[in-house]
Design a protein around this motif. Structure first.
Motif, PDB file in Angstrom:
ATOM      1  N   ARG A  18      13.308   5.249   5.291  1.00 27.76           N
ATOM      2  CA  ARG A  18      14.222   6.099   5.461  1.00 27.76           C
ATOM      3  C   ARG A  18      14.185   6.640   6.572  1.00 27.76           C
ATOM      4  NH1 ARG A  18      18.583   6.147   1.847  1.00 27.76           N
ATOM      5  NH2 ARG A  18      18.475   4.131   0.299  1.00 27.76           N
ATOM      6  N   ASN A  19      12.531   7.597   6.407  1.00 32.55           N
ATOM      7  CA  ASN A  19      12.330   8.027   6.915  1.00 32.55           C
ATOM      8  C   ASN A  19      12.362   7.848   8.647  1.00 32.55           C
ATOM      9  OD1 ASN A  19      11.411  10.327   5.368  1.00 32.55           O
ATOM     10  ND2 ASN A  19      10.050   9.808   4.957  1.00 32.55           N
ATOM     11  N   ILE A  20      11.539   6.843   8.934  1.00 30.27           N
ATOM     12  CA  ILE A  20      12.104   6.598  10.352  1.00 30.27           C
ATOM     13  C   ILE A  20      13.771   6.157  10.545  1.00 30.27           C
ATOM     14  CG2 ILE A  20      10.874   4.114  11.732  1.00 30.27           C
ATOM     15  CD1 ILE A  20       9.063   3.743   8.880  1.00 30.27           C
ATOM     16  N   LEU A  21      14.254   5.130   9.229  1.00 29.62           N
ATOM     17  CA  LEU A  21      15.114   5.495  10.634  1.00 29.62           C
ATOM     18  C   LEU A  21      16.102   6.626  10.759  1.00 29.62           C
ATOM     19  CD1 LEU A  21      16.397   2.202   7.595  1.00 29.62           C
ATOM     20  CD2 LEU A  21      14.913   1.911  10.292  1.00 29.62           C
ATOM     21  N   VAL A  22      16.060   7.563   9.703  1.00 29.66           N
ATOM     22  CA  VAL A  22      16.047   8.530  10.968  1.00 29.66           C
ATOM     23  C   VAL A  22      16.045   8.803  11.883  1.00 29.66           C
ATOM     24  CG1 VAL A  22      16.497  10.981   9.745  1.00 29.66           C
ATOM     25  CG2 VAL A  22      16.900   9.549   7.818  1.00 29.66           C
ATOM     26  N   PHE A  23      14.582   8.591  12.057  1.00 35.56           N
ATOM     27  CA  PHE A  23      14.357   9.382  13.421  1.00 35.56           C
ATOM     28  C   PHE A  23      14.580   8.273  14.479  1.00 35.56           C
ATOM     29  CE2 PHE A  23      11.728   8.576  17.448  1.00 35.56           C
ATOM     30  CZ  PHE A  23      11.087  10.051  17.428  1.00 35.56           C
ATOM     31  N   LEU A  24      15.797   6.477  14.480  1.00 31.41           N
ATOM     32  CA  LEU A  24      15.926   6.141  14.952  1.00 31.41           C
ATOM     33  C   LEU A  24      16.887   6.282  14.769  1.00 31.41           C
ATOM     34  CD1 LEU A  24      14.016   3.096  14.017  1.00 31.41           C
ATOM     35  CD2 LEU A  24      13.386   4.160  16.040  1.00 31.41           C
ATOM     36  N   ASP A  25      17.815   7.466  14.529  1.00 27.36           N
ATOM     37  CA  ASP A  25      19.367   7.731  14.708  1.00 27.36           C
ATOM     38  C   ASP A  25      20.114   6.403  13.863  1.00 27.36           C
ATOM     39  OD1 ASP A  25      21.534   8.473  15.458  1.00 27.36           O
ATOM     40  OD2 ASP A  25      21.508   8.320  17.195  1.00 27.36           O
ATOM     41  N   MET A  26      19.518   6.246  13.093  1.00 26.29           N
ATOM     42  CA  MET A  26      20.812   5.363  12.358  1.00 26.29           C
ATOM     43  C   MET A  26      20.937   5.790  10.892  1.00 26.29           C
ATOM     44  SD  MET A  26      18.700   1.899  11.898  1.00 26.29           S
ATOM     45  CE  MET A  26      19.898   0.767  11.723  1.00 26.29           C
ATOM     46  N   PRO A  27      22.938   5.507  10.903  1.00 26.06           N
ATOM     47  CA  PRO A  27      22.999   6.527   9.279  1.00 26.06           C
ATOM     48  C   PRO A  27      22.982   5.642   8.193  1.00 26.06           C
ATOM     49  CG  PRO A  27      25.030   5.784  10.704  1.00 26.06           C
ATOM     50  CD  PRO A  27      23.325   5.478  11.532  1.00 26.06           C
ATOM     51  N   VAL A  28      22.107   6.917   7.365  1.00 25.39           N
ATOM     52  CA  VAL A  28      21.577   5.812   6.338  1.00 25.39           C
ATOM     53  C   VAL A  28      21.889   6.194   4.621  1.00 25.39           C
ATOM     54  CG1 VAL A  28      19.508   4.703   4.963  1.00 25.39           C
ATOM     55  CG2 VAL A  28      19.236   4.821   6.888  1.00 25.39           C
ATOM     56  N   MET A  29      22.539   5.348   4.445  1.00 21.71           N
ATOM     57  CA  MET A  29      23.832   4.931   3.349  1.00 21.71           C
ATOM     58  C   MET A  29      22.756   5.505   2.507  1.00 21.71           C
ATOM     59  SD  MET A  29      25.573   2.540   1.317  1.00 21.71           S
ATOM     60  CE  MET A  29      24.234   1.059   0.056  1.00 21.71           C
ATOM     61  N   ALA A  41       8.086  -1.286 -12.010  1.00 21.83           N
ATOM     62  CA  ALA A  41       8.827  -0.381 -12.368  1.00 21.83           C
ATOM     63  C   ALA A  41       8.959  -0.126 -11.589  1.00 21.83           C
ATOM     64  CB  ALA A  41       8.035  -0.383 -13.488  1.00 21.83           C
ATOM     65  N   ALA A  42       8.287   0.247 -10.801  1.00 20.46           N
ATOM     66  CA  ALA A  42       9.164   1.112  -9.285  1.00 20.46           C
ATOM     67  C   ALA A  42       9.973   0.367  -8.355  1.00 20.46           C
ATOM     68  CB  ALA A  42       7.947   2.470  -8.861  1.00 20.46           C
ATOM     69  N   ALA A  43       9.442  -0.456  -7.743  1.00 24.37           N
ATOM     70  CA  ALA A  43      10.532  -1.389  -7.581  1.00 24.37           C
ATOM     71  C   ALA A  43       9.305  -1.141  -5.766  1.00 24.37           C
ATOM     72  CB  ALA A  43      11.315  -1.609  -7.238  1.00 24.37           C
ATOM     73  N   THR A  44      10.183  -0.819  -5.079  1.00 20.28           N
ATOM     74  CA  THR A  44       9.727  -0.739  -4.290  1.00 20.28           C
ATOM     75  C   THR A  44      10.193   0.716  -3.444  1.00 20.28           C
ATOM     76  OG1 THR A  44      11.983  -2.022  -2.559  1.00 20.28           O
ATOM     77  CG2 THR A  44       9.893  -2.498  -3.106  1.00 20.28           C
ATOM     78  N   ALA A  45       9.999   2.008  -4.573  1.00 24.28           N
ATOM     79  CA  ALA A  45      10.099   3.191  -4.735  1.00 24.28           C
ATOM     80  C   ALA A  45       9.804   4.224  -2.750  1.00 24.28           C
ATOM     81  CB  ALA A  45      10.888   3.751  -5.140  1.00 24.28           C
ATOM     82  N   MET A  46       8.562   3.879  -2.974  1.00 25.97           N
ATOM     83  CA  MET A  46       7.890   4.123  -2.227  1.00 25.97           C
ATOM     84  C   MET A  46       7.747   4.104  -0.542  1.00 25.97           C
ATOM     85  SD  MET A  46       6.315   6.941  -3.138  1.00 25.97           S
ATOM     86  CE  MET A  46       4.865   7.121  -1.578  1.00 25.97           C
ATOM     87  N   ASN A  81       0.706  -1.157  -0.231  1.00 26.48           N
ATOM     88  CA  ASN A  81      -0.164   0.200  -0.452  1.00 26.48           C
ATOM     89  C   ASN A  81       0.685   0.757  -0.109  1.00 26.48           C
ATOM     90  OD1 ASN A  81      -1.884  -1.929  -0.081  1.00 26.48           O
ATOM     91  ND2 ASN A  81      -1.925  -1.646   2.371  1.00 26.48           N
ATOM     92  N   ARG A  82       1.835   1.213  -1.200  1.00 31.61           N
ATOM     93  CA  ARG A  82       2.866   2.447  -1.363  1.00 31.61           C
ATOM     94  C   ARG A  82       3.980   2.546   0.164  1.00 31.61           C
ATOM     95  NH1 ARG A  82       3.672   2.282  -5.907  1.00 31.61           N
ATOM     96  NH2 ARG A  82       1.597   3.235  -7.591  1.00 31.61           N
TER      97      ARG A  82
END
Length: 184
Positions: free
Chosen positions: A128-139, A117-122, A80-81
């Motif tokens: 990524r938004n969640i991981l930034v909040f969890l203080d994980m440096p995301v590549m 075609a968009a794979a899992t972009a959304m 569901n995006r």
């Protein structure tokens, strides 16, 4: 330093998940350079903050496994995006009680596959938004929007020739990311 410990979290409980297959193929790619393991999340009950006072052992076991990693690769389908509820639940459980999160400071990568075609972009953007909040440096680069096709994973569970160079580069870049951002 020895080989880094790299955990793989798959956002699907399906035994035939194409994202699980991708994760297993990626684990094989880095086997000579890292200790790779799956962090299973399908067995986790739903997180409930009422349990924070007496944190459930199953959540503490997840947190202990997460804390033992030098880096984590999140391999997510898109539902569901957005991210699947299974993955969001594991992220919530591993981040609680407040101030006692297990994810903090662990370098992360986000990748996923889908026949579309968009794979899992959304889902990846939301994750990524969640991981930034969890203080994980995301590549940030390279991004891993992998379109599932016949031959992506061969009969032996290896990354197929058409995608091997890109995915080997992706994982090499992540291992370099882990070295730069390794949690003290």
């Amino acid at each position: 330093m020895g080989k880094p410990n790299i955990g793989f979290v798959v956002g699907s409980a399906s035994a035939s998940s194409i994202n699980r297959q991708l994760a297993q193929g990626l684990m094989k790619l880095i086997a000579p350079e890292a200790n790779a393991s799956l962090i299973e999340i399908a067995h986790l009950p739903l997180y409930n903050r009422d349990d924070d006072a007496a944190y459930p052992a199953v959540f503490q076991a997840l947190k202990d496994q997460v804390k033992a990693q030098d880096g984590i690769v999140f391999v997510t389908p898109e539902q569901n995006r957005s991210v699947p509820a299974l993955l969001k639940n594991a992220l919530d459980a591993g981040s609680r009680p407040y101030g006692q999160g297990a994810w903090n400071g662990i370098p992360a990568a986000v990748i996923g596959t889908s026949p579309g075609a968009a794979a899992t972009a959304m889902a990846q953007q939301h994750l990524r938004n969640i991981l930034v909040f969890l203080d994980m440096p995301v590549m940030a680069q390279p991004e891993g929007f992998i379109r599932w096709s016949d031959g992506l994973i061969d009969a032996q569970g290896e990354i197929g020739e058409a995608s091997r160079k890109f995915l080997q580069g992706y994982m090499s870049q992540f291992l370099a990311w882990v070295q730069v951002h390794r949690k003290a």
